[in-house]
Design an enzyme around this catalytic site. Structure first.
Site, short mmCIF file in Angstrom:
data_model
loop_
_atom_site.label_atom_id
_atom_site.label_comp_id
_atom_site.label_asym_id
_atom_site.label_seq_id
_atom_site.Cartn_x
_atom_site.Cartn_y
_atom_site.Cartn_z
N GLY A 1 -14.72 -1.83 -13.88
CA GLY A 1 -13.96 -1.98 -12.64
C GLY A 1 -14.37 -3.18 -11.81
N CYS B 1 -16.56 -3.25 -9.49
CA CYS B 1 -18.01 -3.27 -9.29
C CYS B 1 -18.72 -4.13 -10.33
CB CYS B 1 -18.51 -1.83 -9.33
SG CYS B 1 -20.28 -1.69 -9.32
N LYS C 1 -24.52 -9.65 -6.71
CA LYS C 1 -25.98 -9.50 -6.62
C LYS C 1 -26.70 -10.50 -7.53
CE LYS C 1 -24.76 -7.29 -3.96
NZ LYS C 1 -23.47 -6.72 -3.50
N VAL D 1 -19.26 -7.05 5.06
CA VAL D 1 -20.32 -7.13 4.04
C VAL D 1 -20.04 -8.23 3.01
CG1 VAL D 1 -21.54 -5.83 2.26
CG2 VAL D 1 -20.69 -4.65 4.27
N VAL E 1 -7.97 -16.13 13.12
CA VAL E 1 -7.42 -17.22 12.33
C VAL E 1 -5.92 -17.18 12.49
CG1 VAL E 1 -7.07 -18.05 9.97
CG2 VAL E 1 -9.32 -17.23 10.69
N ALA F 1 -11.99 -12.74 3.34
CA ALA F 1 -12.72 -11.49 3.07
C ALA F 1 -12.49 -10.52 4.23
CB ALA F 1 -14.21 -11.78 2.89
N ARG G 1 -10.30 -4.61 1.84
CA ARG G 1 -9.71 -4.26 0.55
C ARG G 1 -8.71 -3.14 0.76
NH1 ARG G 1 -11.98 -6.44 -3.77
NH2 ARG G 1 -11.47 -4.71 -5.13
N HIS H 1 -49.29 3.11 1.48
CA HIS H 1 -49.65 1.93 2.25
C HIS H 1 -50.14 0.85 1.29
CE1 HIS H 1 -51.28 -0.54 5.46
NE2 HIS H 1 -52.38 -0.65 4.73
C1 LIG Z 1 -17.54 -8.93 -4.02
C2 LIG Z 1 -17.76 -7.44 -3.93
C3 LIG Z 1 -19.05 -6.96 -3.82
C4 LIG Z 1 -19.27 -5.59 -3.76
N1 LIG Z 1 -20.57 -5.15 -3.66
C5 LIG Z 1 -20.80 -3.83 -3.60
C6 LIG Z 1 -22.15 -3.35 -3.55
O1 LIG Z 1 -23.10 -4.12 -3.57
N2 LIG Z 1 -22.34 -2.01 -3.51
C7 LIG Z 1 -21.29 -1.13 -3.49
O2 LIG Z 1 -21.52 0.08 -3.43
N3 LIG Z 1 -20.01 -1.56 -3.54
C8 LIG Z 1 -19.74 -2.88 -3.59
N4 LIG Z 1 -18.45 -3.31 -3.70
C9 LIG Z 1 -17.38 -2.31 -3.68
C10 LIG Z 1 -17.25 -1.65 -5.06
O3 LIG Z 1 -17.00 -2.64 -6.03
C11 LIG Z 1 -16.12 -0.64 -5.04
O4 LIG Z 1 -16.31 0.28 -3.99
C12 LIG Z 1 -16.08 0.14 -6.34
O5 LIG Z 1 -15.90 -0.72 -7.44
C13 LIG Z 1 -14.95 1.18 -6.31
O6 LIG Z 1 -14.93 1.87 -7.52
P1 LIG Z 1 -13.60 2.53 -8.08
O7 LIG Z 1 -13.99 3.18 -9.36
O8 LIG Z 1 -12.95 3.34 -7.04
O9 LIG Z 1 -12.59 1.33 -8.35
P2 LIG Z 1 -12.70 -0.08 -9.05
O10 LIG Z 1 -14.10 -0.48 -9.31
O11 LIG Z 1 -11.85 -1.00 -8.25
O12 LIG Z 1 -12.05 0.15 -10.48
C14 LIG Z 1 -10.73 0.50 -10.64
C15 LIG Z 1 -10.28 0.05 -12.01
O13 LIG Z 1 -9.00 0.59 -12.23
C16 LIG Z 1 -8.24 -0.32 -12.96
N5 LIG Z 1 -6.83 0.01 -12.75
C17 LIG Z 1 -6.10 -0.09 -11.60
N6 LIG Z 1 -4.86 0.38 -11.80
C18 LIG Z 1 -4.80 0.79 -13.09
C19 LIG Z 1 -3.79 1.37 -13.88
N7 LIG Z 1 -2.59 1.64 -13.38
N8 LIG Z 1 -4.07 1.63 -15.17
C20 LIG Z 1 -5.30 1.36 -15.70
N9 LIG Z 1 -6.29 0.81 -14.99
C21 LIG Z 1 -6.05 0.55 -13.70
C22 LIG Z 1 -8.63 -1.66 -12.39
O14 LIG Z 1 -8.36 -2.68 -13.35
C23 LIG Z 1 -10.11 -1.45 -12.13
O15 LIG Z 1 -10.88 -1.92 -13.20
C24 LIG Z 1 -18.18 -4.68 -3.79
C25 LIG Z 1 -16.88 -5.17 -3.92
C26 LIG Z 1 -16.68 -6.52 -3.99
C27 LIG Z 1 -15.26 -7.03 -4.14
#
Ligand SMILES: Cc1cc2nc3c(=O)[nH]c(=O)nc-3n(C[C@H](O)[C@H](O)[C@H](O)COP(=O)(O)OP(=O)(O)OC[C@H]3O[C@@H](n4cnc5c(N)ncnc54)[C@H](O)[C@@H]3O)c2cc1C
Length: 465
Positions: A42, A44, A53, A183, A237, A270, A273, A444
């Site tokens: 996903g 992440c 990171k 963030v 902006v 940014a 989301r 400590h």
């Molecule tokens: C730059 C950045 C840094 C981040 N850093 C952190 C961090 O340090 N710590 C943290 O906790 N969170 C962080 N996040 C947030 C974190 O990435 C998300 O909260 C997390 O990935 C959500 O997980 P999820 O499983 O809900 O969805 P996602 O990780 O978004 O995964 C969803 C997946 O579903 C797939 N998908 C969508 N629709 C369909 C469909 N119809 N059929 C099949 N597949 C589909 C997508 O392709 C995607 O791969 C960050 C986000 C970003 C953008």
């Protein structure tokens, strides 16, 4: 009873979906996971937590070498940036970890259905032209970048980019404007500032990091300014104009006033989301979304449509990987007839800048709205390990109920705040009082002793201040 291809079909293989699919399979359910991306993991693993990171970690070393932090400890170096190698190790980290999920799918016998899934009915989806049925379908489609109206993101061109584009830059911009002081903007802004960019952060609100404790937000602003970021708070902006490889960002005070133009080589949008629901065919199953475009569920992560569940960024709550993962575990357990629960009151949040900024539970402002509180604070400057390591910035703050002493929230700014916050979350999960934390023996010298001292400060008795 209908005969289904799968007991569970998860849509999306982010931290919510892949964890849910693996746990469902571990519980003996025949499971598939549809993912449209070329790799699992996903947002992440591919374009979020992990690659950001990787760059934060590497750029932190670069800055420590360049900015004199190492020299203070007797290590004199003149670093030279090899951005290709730095980007290469980011890609390696992503490749290794996404490949690891593929291995875990095979190990646990989760079928990966390659392609984007679309509902045909509540028990049927189509993926890449094929139809699959499942008794339970879990929507874990995550989120994508919220666009700024009127501002076109073009990651390939690399001038106006989103977080994905900001991870991929092939050279260090001279000037970077970050729209949004949350963030993601602060983490990626920090990466490029450390590598040499002049970074300006434009935030509509009067402080950075919306949602965090106000003391933390104010201190964070001071620290980011001290590090050389220009902060334009209470500023909006109004437009971004791109000419060739340069951009002009028009901004004005949020309350109205004169427009100012900021020049930039890269503009990072940014501002947040939004849930991924487009093309999912929710209309086919009669599933509506709330005003924020999210799918609502009950406490068990069941939607209003029988047999359809939802977890992660696509449902309300903080958009965080660990929240999605815990919901993935819980939904699988609920589907299997067990009891899967996520305590949404205790979800830690971390900003992986340097120092790190972390919190769990209520802010002081929110806690006060519910009743009387006692607050203990301890500066990292008075923590022996932080002081010895030349990491004086930050503090720990413990907020407890004035009557019961139960801990309601813990906030930290410290070099390892992301690691420290785990003990606060665990204490809160067990219903700890500030006295419980204060009388827990902490090793400590560790930064975590600051949490003990802040807990002691709740009753006014810290030792080292
Ligand atoms: C730059 C950045 C840094 C981040 N850093 C952190 C961090 O340090 N710590 C943290 O906790 N969170 C962080 N996040 C947030 C974190 O990435 C998300 O909260 C997390 O990935 C959500 O997980 P999820 O499983 O809900 O969805 P996602 O990780 O978004 O995964 C969803 C997946 O579903 C797939 N998908 C969508 N629709 C369909 C469909 N119809 N059929 C099949 N597949 C589909 C997508 O392709 C995607 O791969 C960050 C986000 C970003 C953008």
């Amino acid at each position: 009873m209908a005969d289904y291809d799968y007991d569970v079909l998860v849509i999306g293989a982010g931290p919510g979906g892949y964890v849910g699919a693996i746990r469902a399979a571990q519980l003996g359910l025949k499971t598939a996971c549809a993912e449209g991306r070329e790799t699992l993991g996903g947002t992440c693993l591919n374009v979020g937590c992990i690659p950001s990171k990787a760059l934060l970690h590497a750029s932190e070393y670069f800055e420590a070498a360049k900015g004199g932090a190492m020299a203070k400890m007797g290590i004199k170096v003149t670093p030279e940036l090899d951005l290709d190698t730095m980007q290469g190790q980011r890609k390696d980290a992503v490749k290794g970890l996404t490949g690891g999920i593929e291995f875990l799918f095979k190990k646990n016998k989760v079928d990966w259905l390659k392609g984007y899934a679309q509902f045909k009915d509540a028990h049927t989806v189509e993926v890449a032209g094929k139809t699959y049925t499942a008794k339970n379908i879990v929507i874990a489609t995550g989120s994508s970048v919220t666009p700024l109206p009127g501002v076109e993101i073009d990651n390939a061109k690399g001038v106006v980019v989103d977080s994905t584009g900001a991870l991929e830059l092939s050279s260090v911009p001279k000037k970077m404007v970050v729209i949004g002081g949350g963030v993601i903007g602060l983490e990626l802004g920090s990466v490029w500032r450390r590598l040499g960019a002049e970074v300006t952060v434009v935030e509509f609100l009067d402080q950075l990091l919306p949602g965090m404790d106000m003391d933390v937000r104010k201190e964070a602003s001071k620290i980011f300014k001290k590090q050389g970021m220009t902060l334009k708070l209470s500023t909006k902006v109004t437009g971004v104009e791109v000419k060739g490889k340069k951009a002009k960002v028009s901004v004005e005070p949020a309350a109205g006033g004169d427009t100012e133009t900021l020049e930039a080589d890269v503009v990072l949008v940014a501002i947040g989301r939004r849930p991924n629901v487009e093309g999912l065919g929710l209309d086919k199953i009669g599933l509506e979304r709330n005003a924020r475009g999210q799918i609502e569920t009950d406490h068990d992560f069941a939607t209003k449509v029988d047999g359809v569940w939802a977890i992660g960024d696509v449902i309300p709550g903080p958009m965080l990987a660990h929240k999605a993962e815990d919901e993935g575990l819980a939904v699988a357990e609920n589907i299997a007839g067990l009891t899967g629960i996520v305590n949404h009151d205790v979800i830690p949040g971390v900003v992986y800048t340097q120092p790190e900024i972390a919190g769990v539970g209520l802010t002081e402002e929110a806690a006060k709205e519910r009743g009387a509180v006692k607050v203990g604070k301890f500066p990292m400057l008075a923590n022996s390990r932080a002081k010895t390591n030349h990491e004086p910035d930050g503090f720990v703050k413990v907020i407890a109920d004035a009557e019961t002493d139960r801990v309601l929230g813990v906030w930290c700014i410290a070099s390892v705040a992301g690691t420290m916050i785990a003990q606060a979350a665990q204490a809160m999960e067990f219903g700890a009082t500030s006295e419980d934390i204060a009388y827990t023996c902490h090793a400590h010298p560790t930064h975590s002793e600051a949490i003990k001292e802040a807990a002691m400060a709740v009753t006014g008795k810290p030792i080292h201040i």
